[in-house]
Scaffold this motif. Structure first.
Motif, PDB file in Angstrom:
ATOM      1  N   PRO A  30     -17.365   2.965  -9.741  1.00 57.23           N
ATOM      2  CA  PRO A  30     -16.526   3.816 -10.597  1.00 57.23           C
ATOM      3  C   PRO A  30     -15.062   3.392 -10.632  1.00 57.23           C
ATOM      4  CG  PRO A  30     -17.939   5.151  -9.190  1.00 57.23           C
ATOM      5  CD  PRO A  30     -18.057   3.756  -8.700  1.00 57.23           C
ATOM      6  N   SER A  31     -14.531   3.001  -9.470  1.00 55.00           N
ATOM      7  CA  SER A  31     -13.120   2.599  -9.412  1.00 55.00           C
ATOM      8  C   SER A  31     -12.873   1.802  -8.143  1.00 55.00           C
ATOM      9  CB  SER A  31     -12.207   3.835  -9.439  1.00 55.00           C
ATOM     10  OG  SER A  31     -10.858   3.454  -9.304  1.00 55.00           O
ATOM     11  N   THR A  32     -12.620   0.514  -8.306  1.00 60.95           N
ATOM     12  CA  THR A  32     -12.335  -0.359  -7.168  1.00 60.95           C
ATOM     13  C   THR A  32     -11.076  -1.157  -7.473  1.00 60.95           C
ATOM     14  OG1 THR A  32     -14.683  -0.559  -6.605  1.00 60.95           O
ATOM     15  CG2 THR A  32     -13.200  -2.222  -5.714  1.00 60.95           C
ATOM     16  N   THR A  33     -10.139  -1.129  -6.551  1.00 59.34           N
ATOM     17  CA  THR A  33      -8.875  -1.843  -6.729  1.00 59.34           C
ATOM     18  C   THR A  33      -8.547  -2.667  -5.494  1.00 59.34           C
ATOM     19  OG1 THR A  33      -7.642   0.080  -5.910  1.00 59.34           O
ATOM     20  CG2 THR A  33      -7.905  -0.111  -8.307  1.00 59.34           C
ATOM     21  N   VAL A  34      -7.734  -3.687  -5.693  1.00 59.90           N
ATOM     22  CA  VAL A  34      -7.180  -4.445  -4.573  1.00 59.90           C
ATOM     23  C   VAL A  34      -5.987  -3.671  -4.031  1.00 59.90           C
ATOM     24  CG1 VAL A  34      -6.113  -6.616  -3.860  1.00 59.90           C
ATOM     25  CG2 VAL A  34      -7.932  -6.620  -5.601  1.00 59.90           C
ATOM     26  N   GLN A  35      -5.933  -3.513  -2.695  1.00 53.43           N
ATOM     27  CA  GLN A  35      -4.835  -2.786  -2.072  1.00 53.43           C
ATOM     28  C   GLN A  35      -4.426  -3.447  -0.757  1.00 53.43           C
ATOM     29  OE1 GLN A  35      -3.263  -0.361  -3.522  1.00 53.43           O
ATOM     30  NE2 GLN A  35      -4.707   0.125  -5.167  1.00 53.43           N
ATOM     31  N   ASP A  36      -3.108  -3.468  -0.516  1.00 53.12           N
ATOM     32  CA  ASP A  36      -2.586  -3.802   0.802  1.00 53.12           C
ATOM     33  C   ASP A  36      -1.725  -2.625   1.239  1.00 53.12           C
ATOM     34  OD1 ASP A  36      -0.248  -4.177  -0.702  1.00 53.12           O
ATOM     35  OD2 ASP A  36      -0.411  -6.352  -0.687  1.00 53.12           O
ATOM     36  N   LEU A  37      -0.661  -2.857   1.992  1.00 49.99           N
ATOM     37  CA  LEU A  37       0.183  -1.745   2.432  1.00 49.99           C
ATOM     38  C   LEU A  37       1.356  -1.486   1.495  1.00 49.99           C
ATOM     39  CD1 LEU A  37       0.140  -2.161   6.323  1.00 49.99           C
ATOM     40  CD2 LEU A  37      -1.244  -0.669   4.857  1.00 49.99           C
ATOM     41  N   GLY A  38       1.351  -2.105   0.318  1.00 47.32           N
ATOM     42  CA  GLY A  38       2.263  -1.697  -0.735  1.00 47.32           C
ATOM     43  C   GLY A  38       3.584  -2.441  -0.817  1.00 47.32           C
ATOM     44  N   ARG A  39       4.509  -1.849  -1.594  1.00 43.63           N
ATOM     45  CA  ARG A  39       5.803  -2.448  -1.922  1.00 43.63           C
ATOM     46  C   ARG A  39       6.939  -1.559  -1.404  1.00 43.63           C
ATOM     47  NH1 ARG A  39       2.381  -2.590  -6.256  1.00 43.63           N
ATOM     48  NH2 ARG A  39       1.799  -4.693  -6.943  1.00 43.63           N
ATOM     49  N   PRO A  40       7.188  -1.517  -0.132  1.00 45.06           N
ATOM     50  CA  PRO A  40       8.266  -0.656   0.366  1.00 45.06           C
ATOM     51  C   PRO A  40       9.636  -1.192  -0.027  1.00 45.06           C
ATOM     52  CG  PRO A  40       7.398  -2.009   2.151  1.00 45.06           C
ATOM     53  CD  PRO A  40       6.507  -2.239   0.955  1.00 45.06           C
ATOM     54  N   GLY A  41      10.587  -0.270  -0.151  1.00 44.25           N
ATOM     55  CA  GLY A  41      11.976  -0.668  -0.354  1.00 44.25           C
ATOM     56  C   GLY A  41      12.388  -0.936  -1.778  1.00 44.25           C
ATOM     57  N   LEU A  42      11.558  -0.549  -2.769  1.00 42.44           N
ATOM     58  CA  LEU A  42      11.897  -0.833  -4.159  1.00 42.44           C
ATOM     59  C   LEU A  42      12.096   0.433  -4.996  1.00 42.44           C
ATOM     60  CD1 LEU A  42       9.446  -3.808  -4.887  1.00 42.44           C
ATOM     61  CD2 LEU A  42      11.862  -3.920  -4.236  1.00 42.44           C
ATOM     62  N   ALA A  43      12.218   1.566  -4.354  1.00 40.74           N
ATOM     63  CA  ALA A  43      12.368   2.823  -5.106  1.00 40.74           C
ATOM     64  C   ALA A  43      13.617   2.813  -5.974  1.00 40.74           C
ATOM     65  CB  ALA A  43      12.393   4.008  -4.147  1.00 40.74           C
ATOM     66  N   HIS A  44      14.681   2.128  -5.521  1.00 41.07           N
ATOM     67  CA  HIS A  44      15.909   2.078  -6.315  1.00 41.07           C
ATOM     68  C   HIS A  44      15.729   1.304  -7.611  1.00 41.07           C
ATOM     69  CE1 HIS A  44      15.836  -1.700  -4.137  1.00 41.07           C
ATOM     70  NE2 HIS A  44      16.833  -2.164  -4.858  1.00 41.07           N
ATOM     71  N   LEU A  45      14.629   0.545  -7.701  1.00 37.07           N
ATOM     72  CA  LEU A  45      14.300  -0.177  -8.924  1.00 37.07           C
ATOM     73  C   LEU A  45      13.254   0.578  -9.754  1.00 37.07           C
ATOM     74  CD1 LEU A  45      14.049  -3.818  -7.513  1.00 37.07           C
ATOM     75  CD2 LEU A  45      16.003  -2.731  -8.639  1.00 37.07           C
ATOM     76  N   GLY A  46      12.906   1.771  -9.301  1.00 39.80           N
ATOM     77  CA  GLY A  46      11.903   2.555 -10.005  1.00 39.80           C
ATOM     78  C   GLY A  46      10.479   2.166  -9.680  1.00 39.80           C
ATOM     79  N   VAL A  47      10.274   1.511  -8.531  1.00 37.47           N
ATOM     80  CA  VAL A  47       8.938   1.061  -8.122  1.00 37.47           C
ATOM     81  C   VAL A  47       8.553   1.775  -6.842  1.00 37.47           C
ATOM     82  CG1 VAL A  47       7.519  -0.908  -7.437  1.00 37.47           C
ATOM     83  CG2 VAL A  47       9.301  -1.192  -9.176  1.00 37.47           C
ATOM     84  N   THR A  48       7.487   2.558  -6.889  1.00 37.03           N
ATOM     85  CA  THR A  48       7.024   3.246  -5.691  1.00 37.03           C
ATOM     86  C   THR A  48       6.277   2.281  -4.785  1.00 37.03           C
ATOM     87  OG1 THR A  48       5.996   5.311  -4.958  1.00 37.03           O
ATOM     88  CG2 THR A  48       4.743   3.959  -6.501  1.00 37.03           C
TER      89      THR A  48
END
Length: 297
Positions: free
Chosen positions: A9-27
């Motif tokens: 139904p829903s499978t995605t590639v994931q790691d631990l994400g993109r920390p430190g980019l909230a000031h660029l509008g990226v969670t």
């Protein structure tokens, strides 16, 4: 390569994400249940942040083009290799040409599949995670996709089994601390947040868990937050685990793909462990929010 036989139904590639980019509008995004992904990677000897697969509800099958070692963690689901049942939370050897299958999840919502060497799709802004809200990172998997596997890390895996229980299938208690905008909500509304036995709305996703009132508990009444005086606030930064209370009075618990900012009061924030637990909640599952001292976060 890993060849996707059935994407589910829903499978995605994931790691631990993109920390430190909230000031660029990226969670940050990343695995919804970070604890489960970290465990899967540790079992196969990868760094904890290596990219794996997040499989929602199961129904996934993949064929190995070469001998690989994998581990499946998170939601409880049957796992087999060419029809032979194998263990979860354990190192599994898959030979070239064999098909690894994850059946339908029976407890919890999201399974994590780690392969020794990690899923080596091209990173976007330093992460291989799919952000479903922003549309960043690799697309969700489809039947026939091919996934490159990175070189194995030096040294064999240290352990081959982790004694981890399945996510709970009954009522779940989530620990939270107050704030930062609990003072903007009426006291009666805050008291109700902790007193109500909530239910997980089927509209929940990687952005957030929507809570509603169970159909069999009419005595709790509707969510009259607007009548009680709750409303919007100037937009401010959001974090994973934030418990936002919109005018409906029905809380939303933000998960990995939460928006960078929000305009409704955040009454509480889940602890990190409870945010992982929230990622495994199934539609209709009963939930209680419990206020804990801030020192435990």
């Amino acid at each position: 390569m890993l060849d996707v036989v059935r994407a589910g139904p829903s499978t995605t590639v994931q790691d631990l994400g993109r920390p430190g980019l909230a000031h660029l509008g990226v969670t940050r995004s990343g695995a919804a249940d970070r604890r489960a992904l970290r465990l899967a990677n540790r079992l196969v000897g990868n760094p904890e942040g290596a990219a794996g697969l997040e499989v929602t509800l199961g129904g996934f099958a993949v064929r190995a083009s070469a001998d690989v070692e994998v581990a499946v963690t998170g939601a409880g689901c049957p796992v087999d290799v060419d029809g032979r049942p194998v263990g979860r939370n354990a190192v599994v050897h898959v030979r070239a040409g064999q098909v690894l299958t994850l059946g339908t999840a029976t407890a919890g919502l999201r399974c994590y599949l780690a392969v020794r060497g990690g899923v080596a799709v091209p990173p976007v802004l330093g992460s291989r995670s799919r952000d479903t809200l922003a549309g960043l990172g690799p697309e969700g998997l489809r039947d026939g996709d091919r996934l490159p596997v990175g070189p194995p890390p030096p040294g064999p895996p240290i352990v081959d089994l982790a004694p981890v229980t399945d996510p709970p299938s009954g009522e779940v208690v989530l620990d939270a601390v107050l704030g930062p905008r609990d003072d903007l909500l009426p006291a009666a509304l805050l008291d109700r947040l902790w007193a109500v036995r909530w239910s997980v709305d089927p509209a929940s996703d990687r952005v957030g868990v929507r809570l509603t009132l169970p159909h069999d508990d009419v005595q709790q009444g509707p969510g009259p937050a607007a009548q009680a005086g709750a409303g919007s606030v100037p937009s401010e930064g959001m974090v994973r685990g934030a418990v936002q209370v919109p005018p409906s009075g029905l809380p939303v618990i933000f998960l990995a793909d939460h928006p960078v900012t929000g305009g409704y009061p955040v009454a509480a924030v889940l602890t990190d462990a409870s945010a992982d637990t929230a990622a495994q909640l199934r539609p209709g599952q009963p939930v209680r929010l419990v206020l804990r001292p801030a020192a435990i976060r």
